[in-house]
Enzyme design. Structure first.
Site, PDB file in Angstrom:
ATOM      1  N   ARG B 226       0.830  -1.195   0.000  1.00 58.91           N
ATOM      2  CA  ARG B 226       0.000   0.000   0.000  1.00 58.91           C
ATOM      3  C   ARG B 226       0.869   1.252   0.000  1.00 58.91           C
ATOM      4  O   ARG B 226       1.934   1.295   0.622  1.00 58.91           O
ATOM      5  CB  ARG B 226      -0.846  -0.090   1.277  1.00 58.91           C
ATOM      6  CG  ARG B 226      -1.339   1.129   1.915  1.00 58.91           C
ATOM      7  CD  ARG B 226      -2.249   0.785   3.082  1.00 58.91           C
ATOM      8  NE  ARG B 226      -1.604   0.852   4.386  1.00 58.91           N
ATOM      9  CZ  ARG B 226      -1.269   1.977   4.995  1.00 58.91           C
ATOM     10  NH1 ARG B 226      -1.468   3.137   4.414  1.00 58.91           N
ATOM     11  NH2 ARG B 226      -0.708   1.966   6.186  1.00 58.91           N
ATOM     12  N   HIS B 227       0.390   2.286  -0.717  1.00 61.17           N
ATOM     13  CA  HIS B 227       1.064   3.583  -0.667  1.00 61.17           C
ATOM     14  C   HIS B 227       0.870   4.164   0.728  1.00 61.17           C
ATOM     15  O   HIS B 227      -0.229   4.104   1.268  1.00 61.17           O
ATOM     16  CB  HIS B 227       0.466   4.516  -1.722  1.00 61.17           C
ATOM     17  CG  HIS B 227       1.290   5.749  -1.940  1.00 61.17           C
ATOM     18  ND1 HIS B 227       1.325   6.786  -1.050  1.00 61.17           N
ATOM     19  CD2 HIS B 227       2.125   6.098  -2.929  1.00 61.17           C
ATOM     20  CE1 HIS B 227       2.149   7.725  -1.493  1.00 61.17           C
ATOM     21  NE2 HIS B 227       2.643   7.329  -2.633  1.00 61.17           N
ATOM     22  N   PRO B 228       1.905   4.741   1.329  1.00 57.74           N
ATOM     23  CA  PRO B 228       1.761   5.184   2.714  1.00 57.74           C
ATOM     24  C   PRO B 228       0.778   6.336   2.907  1.00 57.74           C
ATOM     25  O   PRO B 228       0.177   6.443   3.978  1.00 57.74           O
ATOM     26  CB  PRO B 228       3.185   5.592   3.114  1.00 57.74           C
ATOM     27  CG  PRO B 228       3.952   5.736   1.847  1.00 57.74           C
ATOM     28  CD  PRO B 228       3.284   4.854   0.834  1.00 57.74           C
ATOM     29  N   THR B 229       0.584   7.190   1.894  1.00 55.39           N
ATOM     30  CA  THR B 229      -0.230   8.393   2.130  1.00 55.39           C
ATOM     31  C   THR B 229      -1.347   8.608   1.104  1.00 55.39           C
ATOM     32  O   THR B 229      -1.993   9.656   1.109  1.00 55.39           O
ATOM     33  CB  THR B 229       0.663   9.664   2.139  1.00 55.39           C
ATOM     34  OG1 THR B 229       1.365   9.731   0.893  1.00 55.39           O
ATOM     35  CG2 THR B 229       1.639   9.655   3.290  1.00 55.39           C
ATOM     36  N   PHE B 233      -4.629   2.889  -3.061  1.00 56.40           N
ATOM     37  CA  PHE B 233      -3.430   2.824  -3.890  1.00 56.40           C
ATOM     38  C   PHE B 233      -2.675   1.617  -3.369  1.00 56.40           C
ATOM     39  O   PHE B 233      -1.802   1.728  -2.504  1.00 56.40           O
ATOM     40  CB  PHE B 233      -2.621   4.106  -3.691  1.00 56.40           C
ATOM     41  CG  PHE B 233      -1.815   4.548  -4.888  1.00 56.40           C
ATOM     42  CD1 PHE B 233      -2.270   5.577  -5.713  1.00 56.40           C
ATOM     43  CD2 PHE B 233      -0.618   3.943  -5.190  1.00 56.40           C
ATOM     44  CE1 PHE B 233      -1.516   6.006  -6.797  1.00 56.40           C
ATOM     45  CE2 PHE B 233       0.127   4.366  -6.273  1.00 56.40           C
ATOM     46  CZ  PHE B 233      -0.316   5.402  -7.084  1.00 56.40           C
TER      47      PHE B 233
END
Lengths: 387, 387
Positions: B226-229, B233
């Site tokens: 997962r994208h952190p922010t 995503f």
């Protein structure tokens, strides 16, 4: 004089792959003029984290570049862009294929008017093939290109590489194409177009997994932190964190066993060869960690260093930014503040060259359109070189 | 003519980082003469997997290069090496710092005798700093450089990037340095030394994690796929595997919700903004997967493609090597067999240039010392260019 002194890069790119390429060229001595969209500029100006309202991400990636905001659909700005093109050595763009043609700045047009211009493009899937023109993000090409299928825990789901490998590697290949074109232009007087696909680049960095898949018919899977075919070659737990042991052959394994106080492991038939160690990899990991959990990383690293066994701590980024070897190599550099603005930190230039003074500080990242007057002044001056 | 046509690379490197650099230069048109240790040659000749006793790994990485075996401590072979140096444009080496000096081929010596020679070195920690001279493996620099600390499951241990990022990225930066030096030599007539550290290069590819660490004081951790922010995503499960959804803003999220048959999610206060979606990331993942598990990847990708939401399958390497877009871009190419030998497969050249015919097949990898006679013949011929 830096290797690329006197070279002017006109950079229409935004976010990561293109700006990363421009930074590589800037670090080698080129002048980079960042052409941004009016009012918002590069999307990454709005990317967190912020310091005093300015993006630390943007600042690090665009340090030392100059900015002019141009609307390439407005006639007055198009005239400025034309003048910039006439002086540029390299044009970089990362639009979807077809956008530059619609603006009247496609390679075919430019090549006939400006035969020395080098045109570097980076896009998700490139300018050819059935998916030319489709957008892509870093994670999409990490997934499509196979690196996620071999990254993650054994038996667990695929994992994204923490760095934005899809963009970064594409930016690096674009830089290579531009540099090769600059060399070639020195002989031929002619520019070139470079067309980089982020997806292509993901395949280009897969060395052993292509060999394994095609020679055995079986695609490699995920093996966590462990090397798939060498043991011991993985992370191990110490009292205060993880460190790596990379004992790639029998001699190094014997030294490791002695250093851990268990010289007998080296002749134990379960561990006497790499094949045997791979077969008993889980057992060997437990035996090693039963020892290494008894002391902190630093102690084991000193012990293994002294024994000549390759080792190193799994460092978080705060530790990385304090690493004495990286500091000694000027790999952590301040980004100078603009008057009244905040200072930032960025990576240094990893290309250490005898002809290039090592970078110890990066210039400030530009405010949007900050250099318009200076750039217009340069355009109205004599035609030799960038200011 | 290819951009690097007429350029001769004398390549003393082995295993991965150096040979990867030499391949980049060869793909741009340079001739590569691989100087190998007598009897065993490059270590990777013994790396699995094998086809008919030949390493598929070696073959892919060294396709199209020529080989001569030289003992740089034996006088007769040193004379051959001297003659090669006199004709080479670029020397590549990846010994530990100090080894070339002991052989009498350090940069200081060579520069005075051969001022046009470009000297490219890649090592674990570089030629300066407290750890200059220490050996390193890919995994050691992945650990030290921080990429492992941000790769892996949330709450899980650090994971190695499946591709050999430590070597590959260093080889790419070395290629960039060599290319910049070739361009600069076209103006100054002088060569340069390039000193690349694998560890330095790991820091150079960390864009957002340096920004996060320095701006917030908190180093980023691991977030799996997962994208952190940004949310959503990440990877999501379909009936037959994982695929990626990269819906980076509210408009894309609304299109995603409609495509999944749940347009109401877009206005649900728990998901109405990226910040809200990040807060409820686990819930949103469950809701999305409760839908996506009902059909195979191909169906979801077609649906999301049609809706304009960036997506893609997490492909294993067997799927990657059949990917129509990669095949259309000549990114999977055969490595020609030597007479009686096996054929292999390798990645194509990701640098697509208007001045460079696209690579559709790679020449065979050389048997050890196979080109000795041809190389000696070339050395005794007229001095212009490589054969």
């Amino acid at each position: 004089m830096a290797p690329l002194s006197g070279i002017t890069i006109l950079d229409l790119t935004h976010v990561l792959a293109g700006p990363f390429c421009a930074t590589i060229l800037a670090d080698l001595g080129a002048h980079v003029i960042k052409v941004e969209r009016p009012s918002t500029g590069d999307d990454t100006r709005a990317f967190p984290p912020f310091t005093n309202g300015e993006s630390a991400y943007f600042a690090a990636l665009n340090a030392g570049k100059r900015s002019i905001a141009l609307d390439l659909k407005a006639e007055a700005d198009r005239q400025i862009f034309e003048a910039l093109l006439a002086r540029a050595d390299v044009l970089l763009e990362n639009y979807r294929p077809g956008v530059m043609e619609r603006l009247g700045y496609g390679w075919q047009d430019l090549q006939s008017r400006l035969p020395r211009l080098i045109y570097g493009a980076v896009s998700g899937f490139g300018h050819s093939g059935p998916e030319a023109g489709k957008p892509a993000y870093d994670m999409v090409v990490q997934a499509r290109g196979g690196v996620m299928s071999i990254t993650g825990e054994e038996g667990g789901p695929p994992v994204r590489v923490g760095a934005s490998l899809g963009d970064i590697v594409a930016g690096m290949y674009l830089a290579q194409g531009v540099l090769a074109a600059l060399y070639d232009r020195s002989r031929t007087g002619l520019g070139a177009k470079i067309d980089i696909s982020m997806l292509d680049c993901q395949l280009a960095i897969q060395e052993h997994s292509i060999a394994i898949t095609t020679a055995t018919g079986i695609p490699p899977g995920r093996t966590g932190a462990r090397h798939p075919t060498i043991t011991p070659f993985s992370t191990y737990r110490a009292a205060d964190g993880f460190f790596v042991i990379a004992a790639g052959n029998d001699a190094l394994f014997a030294r490791l066993c002695a250093a851990l106080g268990h010289p007998g492991w080296a002749t134990d038939p379960r561990f006497a060869s790499n094949a045997a160690r791979c077969e008993h990899v889980a057992l060997l990991k437990r035996l090693i960690e039963a020892v290494t959990l008894g002391a902190p990383c630093a102690e084991w690293i000193a012990t293994l260093d002294a024994a000549g066994v390759p080792t190193g701590r799994v460092q978080d980024m705060a530790e990385v930014l304090r690493d004495p070897q990286l500091l000694a190599r000027n790999m952590v550099v301040p980004v100078a503040a603009r008057p009244g603005g905040p200072a930032f930190t960025a990576a240094g230039n990893p290309i250490k060259m005898s002809t290039l003074p090592d970078l110890r500080q990066r210039g400030p990242a530009p405010a949007l359109d900050a250099d318009r007057a200076a750039i217009l002044g340069w355009l109205s001056g004599p035609p030799e070189g960038a200011s």
